[in-house]
Design a protein around this motif. Structure first.
Motif, mmCIF file in Angstrom:
data_model
loop_
_atom_site.group_PDB
_atom_site.id
_atom_site.type_symbol
_atom_site.label_atom_id
_atom_site.label_comp_id
_atom_site.label_asym_id
_atom_site.label_seq_id
_atom_site.Cartn_x
_atom_site.Cartn_y
_atom_site.Cartn_z
ATOM 1 N N PRO A 3 0.834 -1.211 0.000
ATOM 2 C CA PRO A 3 0.000 0.000 0.000
ATOM 3 C C PRO A 3 0.866 1.258 0.000
ATOM 4 C CG PRO A 3 -0.169 -1.161 2.102
ATOM 5 C CD PRO A 3 0.671 -2.002 1.202
ATOM 6 N N GLN A 4 0.287 2.327 -0.484
ATOM 7 C CA GLN A 4 1.013 3.589 -0.616
ATOM 8 C C GLN A 4 1.543 4.067 0.735
ATOM 9 O OE1 GLN A 4 -1.384 6.760 -2.143
ATOM 10 N NE2 GLN A 4 0.327 8.155 -2.347
ATOM 11 N N GLU A 5 0.823 3.825 1.794
ATOM 12 C CA GLU A 5 1.222 4.298 3.120
ATOM 13 C C GLU A 5 2.552 3.697 3.562
ATOM 14 O OE1 GLU A 5 -1.775 3.079 2.376
ATOM 15 O OE2 GLU A 5 -3.002 4.887 2.512
ATOM 16 N N VAL A 6 2.840 2.471 3.141
ATOM 17 C CA VAL A 6 4.090 1.805 3.511
ATOM 18 C C VAL A 6 5.267 2.399 2.728
ATOM 19 C CG1 VAL A 6 5.295 -0.418 3.492
ATOM 20 C CG2 VAL A 6 2.883 -0.312 4.117
ATOM 21 N N LEU A 7 5.016 2.846 1.519
ATOM 22 C CA LEU A 7 6.082 3.323 0.645
ATOM 23 C C LEU A 7 6.418 4.800 0.823
ATOM 24 C CD1 LEU A 7 4.876 1.592 -2.622
ATOM 25 C CD2 LEU A 7 6.703 0.842 -1.101
ATOM 26 N N VAL A 8 5.619 5.540 1.550
ATOM 27 C CA VAL A 8 5.767 6.989 1.615
ATOM 28 C C VAL A 8 7.119 7.413 2.188
ATOM 29 C CG1 VAL A 8 4.870 9.042 2.765
ATOM 30 C CG2 VAL A 8 3.328 7.510 1.602
ATOM 31 N N VAL A 9 7.531 6.852 3.292
ATOM 32 C CA VAL A 9 8.781 7.280 3.939
ATOM 33 C C VAL A 9 9.995 6.955 3.064
ATOM 34 C CG1 VAL A 9 10.282 6.988 5.944
ATOM 35 C CG2 VAL A 9 7.815 7.217 6.262
ATOM 36 N N PRO A 10 10.151 5.714 2.560
ATOM 37 C CA PRO A 10 11.316 5.460 1.698
ATOM 38 C C PRO A 10 11.302 6.293 0.417
ATOM 39 C CG PRO A 10 10.257 3.395 2.311
ATOM 40 C CD PRO A 10 9.416 4.489 2.843
ATOM 41 N N LEU A 11 10.127 6.491 -0.161
ATOM 42 C CA LEU A 11 10.045 7.307 -1.374
ATOM 43 C C LEU A 11 10.404 8.762 -1.095
ATOM 44 C CD1 LEU A 11 6.897 5.937 -3.213
ATOM 45 C CD2 LEU A 11 9.267 5.835 -3.974
ATOM 46 N N PHE A 12 9.961 9.276 0.040
ATOM 47 C CA PHE A 12 10.302 10.653 0.385
ATOM 48 C C PHE A 12 11.808 10.808 0.561
ATOM 49 C CE2 PHE A 12 11.256 14.050 3.352
ATOM 50 C CZ PHE A 12 10.667 15.126 2.687
ATOM 51 N N ILE A 13 12.435 9.856 1.244
ATOM 52 C CA ILE A 13 13.889 9.907 1.437
ATOM 53 C C ILE A 13 14.599 9.876 0.094
ATOM 54 C CG2 ILE A 13 15.870 8.627 2.357
ATOM 55 C CD1 ILE A 13 13.998 7.787 4.696
ATOM 56 N N MET A 14 14.143 9.006 -0.811
ATOM 57 C CA MET A 14 14.762 8.916 -2.126
ATOM 58 C C MET A 14 14.558 10.209 -2.924
ATOM 59 S SD MET A 14 14.261 6.050 -5.109
ATOM 60 C CE MET A 14 12.563 6.457 -5.433
ATOM 61 N N MET A 15 13.355 10.763 -2.905
ATOM 62 C CA MET A 15 13.091 12.013 -3.633
ATOM 63 C C MET A 15 13.883 13.177 -3.044
ATOM 64 S SD MET A 15 11.219 11.441 -6.157
ATOM 65 C CE MET A 15 10.753 9.827 -6.672
ATOM 66 N N ASN A 16 14.052 13.171 -1.739
ATOM 67 C CA ASN A 16 14.834 14.215 -1.085
ATOM 68 C C ASN A 16 16.299 14.121 -1.497
ATOM 69 O OD1 ASN A 16 15.215 16.431 0.563
ATOM 70 N ND2 ASN A 16 15.546 15.189 2.394
ATOM 71 N N GLN A 17 16.846 12.912 -1.544
ATOM 72 C CA GLN A 17 18.234 12.726 -1.950
ATOM 73 C C GLN A 17 18.451 13.113 -3.411
ATOM 74 O OE1 GLN A 17 18.980 8.638 -0.950
ATOM 75 N NE2 GLN A 17 19.481 9.112 1.175
ATOM 76 N N ILE A 29 6.427 10.199 -11.002
ATOM 77 C CA ILE A 29 7.297 9.032 -11.209
ATOM 78 C C ILE A 29 7.092 7.905 -10.197
ATOM 79 C CG2 ILE A 29 9.726 8.273 -11.228
ATOM 80 C CD1 ILE A 29 8.780 9.671 -13.791
ATOM 81 N N PRO A 30 7.001 8.148 -8.893
ATOM 82 C CA PRO A 30 6.939 7.010 -7.965
ATOM 83 C C PRO A 30 5.758 6.078 -8.170
ATOM 84 C CG PRO A 30 7.446 9.007 -6.775
ATOM 85 C CD PRO A 30 7.104 9.413 -8.166
ATOM 86 N N PHE A 31 4.637 6.581 -8.653
ATOM 87 C CA PHE A 31 3.458 5.727 -8.770
ATOM 88 C C PHE A 31 2.997 5.561 -10.214
ATOM 89 C CE2 PHE A 31 3.349 7.505 -4.479
ATOM 90 C CZ PHE A 31 3.415 6.329 -3.766
ATOM 91 N N ALA A 32 3.855 5.900 -11.170
ATOM 92 C CA ALA A 32 3.475 5.769 -12.579
ATOM 93 C C ALA A 32 3.432 4.304 -13.020
ATOM 94 C CB ALA A 32 4.437 6.554 -13.459
ATOM 95 N N PHE A 33 4.300 3.484 -12.476
ATOM 96 C CA PHE A 33 4.367 2.083 -12.870
ATOM 97 C C PHE A 33 4.088 1.231 -11.633
ATOM 98 C CE2 PHE A 33 7.332 4.650 -15.310
ATOM 99 C CZ PHE A 33 6.781 4.495 -16.571
ATOM 100 N N THR A 34 2.954 0.572 -11.626
ATOM 101 C CA THR A 34 2.526 -0.164 -10.438
ATOM 102 C C THR A 34 2.380 -1.649 -10.729
ATOM 103 O OG1 THR A 34 0.200 0.167 -10.968
ATOM 104 C CG2 THR A 34 1.260 1.845 -9.574
ATOM 105 N N ALA A 35 2.274 -2.433 -9.677
ATOM 106 C CA ALA A 35 2.052 -3.867 -9.821
ATOM 107 C C ALA A 35 0.682 -4.130 -10.444
ATOM 108 C CB ALA A 35 2.158 -4.549 -8.462
ATOM 109 N N PHE A 36 -0.303 -3.298 -10.121
ATOM 110 C CA PHE A 36 -1.634 -3.455 -10.712
ATOM 111 C C PHE A 36 -1.553 -3.348 -12.233
ATOM 112 C CE2 PHE A 36 -5.377 -1.231 -12.435
ATOM 113 C CZ PHE A 36 -6.324 -2.235 -12.262
ATOM 114 N N GLY A 37 -0.851 -2.357 -12.732
ATOM 115 C CA GLY A 37 -0.703 -2.174 -14.174
ATOM 116 C C GLY A 37 0.045 -3.323 -14.820
ATOM 117 N N THR A 38 1.070 -3.798 -14.146
ATOM 118 C CA THR A 38 1.847 -4.915 -14.668
ATOM 119 C C THR A 38 0.989 -6.159 -14.808
ATOM 120 O OG1 THR A 38 3.834 -4.029 -13.632
ATOM 121 C CG2 THR A 38 3.880 -6.353 -14.274
#
Length: 161
Positions: A3-17, A29-38
């Motif tokens: 779920p998006q809530e689990v990914l928020v902190v690591p994604l924020f750290i990556m976007m900040n870096q 970019i972070p949610f453009a390619f998802t497992a649902f789409g795949t």
């Protein structure tokens, strides 16, 4: 699959870096390619007979040419279904834009709607008017792609090789 809530902190750290905080790139970019789409596109790929690929390869087409010229044209409906589902889902997203966007100029529609709530109460009339206007892009996209959506949903994505 997470779920998006689990990914928020690591994604924020990556976007900040990467220095992408407070930008449209960080929103998309972070949610453009998802497992649902795949998985959705995989199911549709399984409905295409393998004979199409074999015929293209016998005719001398490369793997990329087979994908581009033979398979993708047959997937116009599923790709439009995925596009509409993704657009509507992320157009209404609140959590990720709340965390990654700091300026009011880049605020998304849900963030803008939340600005009608303040310490002195909620301006319901303005919020409802803005909500009605916010629905218009989704309605236009669904109306324009209606034929492709019906075709994509009717195909169902069931099949196998």
């Amino acid at each position: 699959m997470l779920p998006q809530e689990v990914l928020v902190v690591p994604l924020f750290i990556m976007m900040n870096q990467l220095g992408l905080v407070d930008s449209y790139v960080a929103l998309i970019i972070p949610f453009a390619f998802t497992a649902f789409g795949t998985f959705l596109l995989r199911q549709f790929f399984l409905t295409i007979p393998i004979e199409y690929e074999e015929a293209a390869i016998i005719d001398g087409a490369s793997r990329f040419r087979t994908l581009w010229s033979v398979l993708l044209p047959q997937l116009a409906a599923p790709i439009s279904v995925l596009g509409v589902f993704s657009f509507v889902g992320y157009y209404n997203s609140y959590l990720w834009p709340l965390i990654i966007i700091n300026s009011q100029e880049l605020a998304t529609v849900p963030l803008g709607l939340s600005m009608f709530t303040g310490e002195h109460g909620t301006q319901w009339s303005l919020m409802m008017a803005a909500s009605t206007i916010a629905i218009i892009p989704s309605l236009i996209i669904v109306a324009v792609l209606q034929r492709q959506l019906i075709k994509g949903v009717a195909l169902g994505g069931f099949g196998g090789r």
